[in-house]
Design an enzyme around this catalytic site. Structure first.
Site, PDB file in Angstrom:
ATOM      1  N   ILE A 106       0.815  -1.205   0.000  1.00 45.38           N
ATOM      2  CA  ILE A 106       0.000   0.000   0.000  1.00 45.38           C
ATOM      3  C   ILE A 106       0.854   1.263   0.000  1.00 45.38           C
ATOM      4  O   ILE A 106       0.467   2.287  -0.586  1.00 45.38           O
ATOM      5  CB  ILE A 106      -0.996  -0.003   1.187  1.00 45.38           C
ATOM      6  N   GLU A 164      -7.104  -1.629   5.896  1.00 47.37           N
ATOM      7  CA  GLU A 164      -7.040  -2.324   7.179  1.00 47.37           C
ATOM      8  C   GLU A 164      -5.928  -3.354   7.217  1.00 47.37           C
ATOM      9  O   GLU A 164      -5.428  -3.797   6.200  1.00 47.37           O
ATOM     10  CB  GLU A 164      -8.379  -2.995   7.496  1.00 47.37           C
ATOM     11  N   GLY A 304      -5.952  -6.650   0.948  1.00 48.19           N
ATOM     12  CA  GLY A 304      -6.426  -5.635   1.880  1.00 48.19           C
ATOM     13  C   GLY A 304      -5.479  -4.451   1.887  1.00 48.19           C
ATOM     14  O   GLY A 304      -4.896  -4.094   0.860  1.00 48.19           O
ATOM     15  N   GLU A 305      -5.336  -3.824   3.043  1.00 52.18           N
ATOM     16  CA  GLU A 305      -4.451  -2.671   3.246  1.00 52.18           C
ATOM     17  C   GLU A 305      -4.949  -1.410   2.548  1.00 52.18           C
ATOM     18  O   GLU A 305      -4.364  -0.351   2.701  1.00 52.18           O
ATOM     19  CB  GLU A 305      -3.023  -2.949   2.761  1.00 52.18           C
ATOM     20  N   GLY A 306      -5.983  -1.495   1.724  1.00 54.89           N
ATOM     21  CA  GLY A 306      -6.394  -0.376   0.885  1.00 54.89           C
ATOM     22  C   GLY A 306      -5.832  -0.464  -0.520  1.00 54.89           C
ATOM     23  O   GLY A 306      -5.990   0.464  -1.318  1.00 54.89           O
TER      24      GLY A 306
END
EC number: 2.4.2.21
Length: 337
Positions: A106, A164, A304-306
């Site tokens: 990210i 997240e 995830g992580e954005g």
């Protein structure tokens, strides 16, 4: 509602009322401008609709994207001790350190697409409770996490991408989605669990739903009882963005599950959100269908992580630049056939 501290679930419910709407005048102006640009009608496909949607929320018929924000939240989950993840809980803190050092995927994507990135760990040394035994969070804990998310949004941001990190948070997201929408098929591989571990994960979700079945008619209770601090923080950030008229690009399954709580509590609460992508987690597509949101990208991501939202930021920036930067037929001296 520029500043808020949430002490009770009723405070959150109050923040879900009287939500700002898109600017009708800006939308009308953006639609008119789109019809005058040097291209055949509809030639830019979904980019045209995306730019007009963005313009309506920013209140500017010819907007620019200058201050996008990626906001990553991290939390730990009590159900991690039940063997629902392929990784141990200490990985959450290790990944937060990696985010802060700039070493995660990210970080690279936020930099590539010109976004600032904030990382907010939420009491990693104190996981939520095991939701098969009781509520994951007390009302105070939920409200504190929701407030953290609310406060994490930069009021000067013009796009928000929530992200997240949290070992076992696909289990929490699966339980939240199942409670909000019912049915089956909400449990997937997450970090890569298969076989008996995947069966165990499904059993944990089912046990949580059974434990809390009498409270699942209230979306905020669903979040409190089955969710996690990072899910609550993402929900708080998405709601703050709505109050600030900041468009949101949703990331994957966990982010979307957190945001869905708002939509179930107040239909229309996610009108300022677009689905950045559809992930490889099968339940994500089902959740987006429930929300009537068509993803911008489908790349098989499941990190995830954005990351998916950040990639979609490139699409949104392209849409807005074309809309606001292209010449009209009159400006370019081109005959409008």
């Amino acid at each position: 509602m520029p500043d808020a501290r949430f002490a009770t679930l009723d405070d959150i419910r109050a923040a879900l009322t009287g939500l700002p709407s898109p600017d009708a005048q800006a939308l009308s102006g953006a639609q008119a401008r789109n019809g005058q640009l040097t291209k055949p009608p509809g030639a830019l496909g979904r980019l045209e609709d995306l730019a007009q949607w963005y313009a309506s929320w920013r209140g500017d018929l010819r907007p620019r994207i200058e201050r996008p924000q990626v906001a990553v939240f991290a939390g730990n989950h009590g159900v991690a001790s039940l063997g629902v993840s392929a990784f141990p809980p200490e990985v959450t803190a290790q990944m937060v350190a990696n985010f802060e050092a700039g070493g995660a995927a990210i970080n690279q994507l936020a930099r590539t697409f010109g976004a600032t990135m904030t990382v907010t760990p939420l009491e990693l040394d104190r996981p939520t409770a095991d939701f098969t035994q009781g509520p994951a969070m007390s009302e105070d804990e939920l409200c504190a996490a929701f407030s953290v998310g609310w406060d994490a949004v930069d009021p000067a941001a013009d796009v928000l991408v929530p992200g997240e990190m949290g070992i076992a948070n696909t289990t929490a997201a699966s339980a939240v989605a199942a409670a909000l929408y019912g049915g089956v098929g909400w449990v997937g591989a997450g970090t890569g669990v298969t076989g008996a571990a995947l069966g165990r994960k499904a059993e944990v979700v089912a046990a949580g739903l059974e434990r809390h079945r009498d409270a699942l008619g209230d979306p905020l209770e669903v979040l409190r009882r089955l969710g996690g601090r990072e899910l609550a923080a993402m929900a708080g950030a998405v709601l703050r963005a709505r109050h600030l008229r900041v468009p949101v690009l949703l990331d994957g399954f966990i982010c979307t599950a957190a945001a869905s709580v708002l939509e179930r509590a107040a239909p229309g609460a996610l009108d300022h959100c677009a689905a950045g992508h559809v992930s490889a987690e099968a339940a994500h597509a089902a959740l987006l269908e429930r929300l009537n949101k068509r993803p911008l990208l489908s790349l098989g991501l499941r990190l995830g992580e954005g990351t998916g939202g950040a990639l979609a930021l490139g699409v949104l920036r392209g849409a807005v630049e074309c809309h606001s930067g292209m010449a009209t037929f009159a400006e370019a001296g081109v005959t409008d056939g």
